[in-house]
Design a protein around this motif. Structure first.
Motif, PDB file in Angstrom:
ATOM      1  N   HIS A  86      -6.789  -3.850  -3.737  1.00 46.67           N
ATOM      2  CA  HIS A  86      -5.585  -4.694  -3.024  1.00 46.67           C
ATOM      3  C   HIS A  86      -5.578  -4.410  -1.556  1.00 46.67           C
ATOM      4  CE1 HIS A  86      -3.467  -1.047  -3.728  1.00 46.67           C
ATOM      5  NE2 HIS A  86      -2.473  -1.545  -2.732  1.00 46.67           N
ATOM      6  N   MET A 119      -6.905   7.970  -5.320  1.00 46.14           N
ATOM      7  CA  MET A 119      -7.045   6.511  -4.625  1.00 46.14           C
ATOM      8  C   MET A 119      -8.665   6.323  -4.104  1.00 46.14           C
ATOM      9  SD  MET A 119      -4.122   5.247  -2.169  1.00 46.14           S
ATOM     10  CE  MET A 119      -4.063   6.757  -0.942  1.00 46.14           C
ATOM     11  N   LYS A 167       1.426   9.242 -11.618  1.00 44.93           N
ATOM     12  CA  LYS A 167       0.684   8.722 -12.836  1.00 44.93           C
ATOM     13  C   LYS A 167       0.667   9.955 -13.709  1.00 44.93           C
ATOM     14  CE  LYS A 167      -2.729   6.136 -10.534  1.00 44.93           C
ATOM     15  NZ  LYS A 167      -4.170   6.299 -10.299  1.00 44.93           N
ATOM     16  N   ASP A 188      -2.532  -3.738   1.224  1.00 44.12           N
ATOM     17  CA  ASP A 188      -1.017  -3.629   1.181  1.00 44.12           C
ATOM     18  C   ASP A 188      -0.280  -4.633   2.023  1.00 44.12           C
ATOM     19  OD1 ASP A 188      -1.300  -1.121   0.096  1.00 44.12           O
ATOM     20  OD2 ASP A 188      -1.154   0.091   1.691  1.00 44.12           O
ATOM     21  N   HIS A 218      -8.144  -0.911  -1.346  1.00 37.28           N
ATOM     22  CA  HIS A 218      -8.087   0.093  -1.961  1.00 37.28           C
ATOM     23  C   HIS A 218      -7.523   0.020  -3.368  1.00 37.28           C
ATOM     24  CE1 HIS A 218      -4.155  -0.079   0.098  1.00 37.28           C
ATOM     25  NE2 HIS A 218      -3.551   0.839  -0.864  1.00 37.28           N
ATOM     26  N   HIS A 256      -3.740   5.241   5.453  1.00 42.89           N
ATOM     27  CA  HIS A 256      -4.581   4.193   5.522  1.00 42.89           C
ATOM     28  C   HIS A 256      -4.122   2.877   6.275  1.00 42.89           C
ATOM     29  CE1 HIS A 256      -2.240   3.727   1.574  1.00 42.89           C
ATOM     30  NE2 HIS A 256      -2.193   2.487   1.836  1.00 42.89           N
ATOM     31  N   GLN A 295       5.425   3.792   3.400  1.00 40.35           N
ATOM     32  CA  GLN A 295       4.688   2.563   3.453  1.00 40.35           C
ATOM     33  C   GLN A 295       5.426   1.496   4.040  1.00 40.35           C
ATOM     34  OE1 GLN A 295       3.311   1.651  -0.474  1.00 40.35           O
ATOM     35  NE2 GLN A 295       1.356   1.257   0.331  1.00 40.35           N
ATOM     36  N   PHE A 335       4.397   7.185  -6.116  1.00 45.52           N
ATOM     37  CA  PHE A 335       3.278   6.590  -7.167  1.00 45.52           C
ATOM     38  C   PHE A 335       2.920   7.968  -7.875  1.00 45.52           C
ATOM     39  CE2 PHE A 335       2.193   3.533  -3.664  1.00 45.52           C
ATOM     40  CZ  PHE A 335       2.107   2.333  -4.687  1.00 45.52           C
ATOM     41  N   TRP A 342      -0.065   8.839   2.687  1.00 51.51           N
ATOM     42  CA  TRP A 342      -0.031   9.062   1.447  1.00 51.51           C
ATOM     43  C   TRP A 342      -0.211  10.743   1.304  1.00 51.51           C
ATOM     44  CZ3 TRP A 342      -2.041  11.353  -2.968  1.00 51.51           C
ATOM     45  CH2 TRP A 342      -1.804  10.775  -4.330  1.00 51.51           C
ATOM     46  N   VAL A 395      -4.067   1.329 -10.212  1.00 46.95           N
ATOM     47  CA  VAL A 395      -3.861   0.426  -9.177  1.00 46.95           C
ATOM     48  C   VAL A 395      -5.106  -0.398  -8.724  1.00 46.95           C
ATOM     49  CG1 VAL A 395      -3.503   0.299  -6.819  1.00 46.95           C
ATOM     50  CG2 VAL A 395      -2.072   1.886  -8.271  1.00 46.95           C
ATOM     51  N   ALA A 425       4.015   7.814  -0.990  1.00 46.08           N
ATOM     52  CA  ALA A 425       3.651   6.823   0.073  1.00 46.08           C
ATOM     53  C   ALA A 425       4.763   6.503   1.159  1.00 46.08           C
ATOM     54  CB  ALA A 425       2.723   5.659  -0.655  1.00 46.08           C
ATOM     55  N   ARG A 439       0.004  13.426 -11.604  1.00 46.53           N
ATOM     56  CA  ARG A 439      -0.615  13.042 -10.310  1.00 46.53           C
ATOM     57  C   ARG A 439       0.653  12.472  -9.543  1.00 46.53           C
ATOM     58  NH1 ARG A 439      -3.087   8.159  -7.492  1.00 46.53           N
ATOM     59  NH2 ARG A 439      -0.813   8.000  -7.413  1.00 46.53           N
ATOM     60  N   SER A 489      -6.745   2.527  -7.384  1.00 46.78           N
ATOM     61  CA  SER A 489      -6.931   3.853  -8.103  1.00 46.78           C
ATOM     62  C   SER A 489      -7.006   3.582  -9.578  1.00 46.78           C
ATOM     63  CB  SER A 489      -5.656   4.930  -7.806  1.00 46.78           C
ATOM     64  OG  SER A 489      -4.554   4.292  -8.171  1.00 46.78           O
TER      65      SER A 489
HETATM   66  O1  LIG Z   1      -0.929   6.120  -5.644  1.00 46.46           O
HETATM   67  C1  LIG Z   1      -1.740   4.994  -5.970  1.00 46.46           C
HETATM   68  O2  LIG Z   1      -2.765   5.382  -6.807  1.00 46.46           O
HETATM   69  C2  LIG Z   1      -2.030   3.830  -5.253  1.00 46.46           C
HETATM   70  C3  LIG Z   1      -1.301   3.958  -4.071  1.00 46.46           C
HETATM   71  C4  LIG Z   1      -1.463   2.812  -3.130  1.00 46.46           C
HETATM   72  O3  LIG Z   1      -1.812   1.549  -3.311  1.00 46.46           O
HETATM   73  C5  LIG Z   1      -0.838   2.886  -1.737  1.00 46.46           C
HETATM   74  O4  LIG Z   1      -0.209   4.032  -1.474  1.00 46.46           O
HETATM   75  O5  LIG Z   1      -1.038   1.833  -0.962  1.00 46.46           O
END
Ligand SMILES: O=C(O)CCC(=O)C(=O)O
Length: 277
Positions: free
Chosen positions: A105, A135, A94, A107, A192, A186, A209, A92, A122, A102, A207, A203, A194
């Motif tokens: 939501h 986040m 930015k 996940d 969550h 998380h 995930q 992720f 993360w 983001v 993640a 940034r 961002s």
């Molecule tokens: O990096 C972000 O800003 C959001 C990341 C996210 O939603 C996640 O890792 O589940």
């Protein structure tokens, strides 16, 4: 006896739906990984870019090392038990002064699992501050089912479908401010999101995930797992993912293509629109 997390951190994860900050490595080490990402982006622009951000741990050894990092894996064992596989990873990023955000939501919404009780570390590879669009998490929001998500496909929304939960009460939201080399963890149902990065620097967060115990099964798409620790899962579809021996290892680069295709089929299941990530 937990390996990495304190009893208080484990309690906090279970009660709030997330926990942070947990130091994974030094700031210098994290920043050098962020630099390796930039180098990879200029050396292999087709492999790694904003729309090719999933499962990069299969193409780059230094990201595979992060997926197997002792602190990360120890923390996962504290939360999930000894037998762990990784479902996917997402870089992720930015850019400075970008509109990318983001939306709120959960996940687990489109991941197609039989349980949502899995964990996502993360890892901040740069600083992640309020100004830089860190986040934010809604404490205790994980203690509910998956809520309705509206798929917006908004251009600036960097979630797959731009999916959002409307009318979230964010009065108690917690900003997950991290220094380079720290991580948050998380769970699959915590709400969550961002905001855009209004800072002067990029940034970057990696993640993982998500890490899952064997009791959690894929109910949509194929089973494709990266083995992490303990017993190897037996429900792989056809192939067990290997670890890259070096950056751009052709064996795992080709496995990544297959894993990304499967991931896309899962995340966009039932959607008329499909983005490249
Ligand atoms: O990096 C972000 O800003 C959001 C990341 C996210 O939603 C996640 O890792 O589940």
């Amino acid at each position: 006896m937990p390996k990495v997390l304190t009893k208080q951190q484990i309690k906090s994860y279970r009660e709030e739906g997330f926990v942070f900050p947990i130091r994974v490595m030094s700031e210098d080490e994290a920043l050098s990984i962020a630099q390796k990402i930039e180098n990879a982006e200029s050396l292999y622009p087709e492999e790694i870019h904003s729309e090719s951000r999933n499962n990069l741990h299969l193409s780059f050894r230094f990201l595979d090392d992060l997926a197997h990092n002792d602190v990360v894996v120890g923390a996962m064992e504290d939360l999930l038990g000894p037998d762990i596989a990784l479902w996917a990873s997402v870089l992720f990023s930015k850019g400075p002064s970008s509109g990318h955000y983001v939306s709120w939501h959960q996940d687990a919404t489109y991941m197609g699992m039989n349980s949502n009780d899995f964990a996502t570390p993360w890892i901040a590879l740069t600083a992640s501050t309020i100004e830089m669009g860190c986040m934010s998490m809604i404490p205790r929001s994980h203690k509910q089912e998956i809520l309705y998500h509206n798929d917006t496909f908004d251009n600036d929304n960097i979630l797959t479908r731009g999916q959002e939960i409307k009318d979230v009460d964010d009065s108690n939201a917690i900003d997950v401010i991290l220094k380079p080399g720290e991580m948050s963890i998380h769970c699959g149902t915590v709400i969550h999101g961002s905001r855009p990065n209004q800072g002067k620097h990029r940034r970057v967060g990696f993640a993982l995930q998500s890490y899952m115990p064997p009791s959690i099964k894929q109910t949509l798409g194929d089973n494709i797992w990266t083995h992490i620790s303990g017993e190897i899962r037996q429900d792989h579809k056809g192939v067990t993912l290997q670890r890259p021996r070096y950056d751009m290892d052709p064996v795992t680069v080709s496995q990544r293509k297959m894993a990304d295709k499967n991931l896309s089929n899962i995340l966009y299941n039932g959607s008329k629109v499909k983005r490249k990530y």
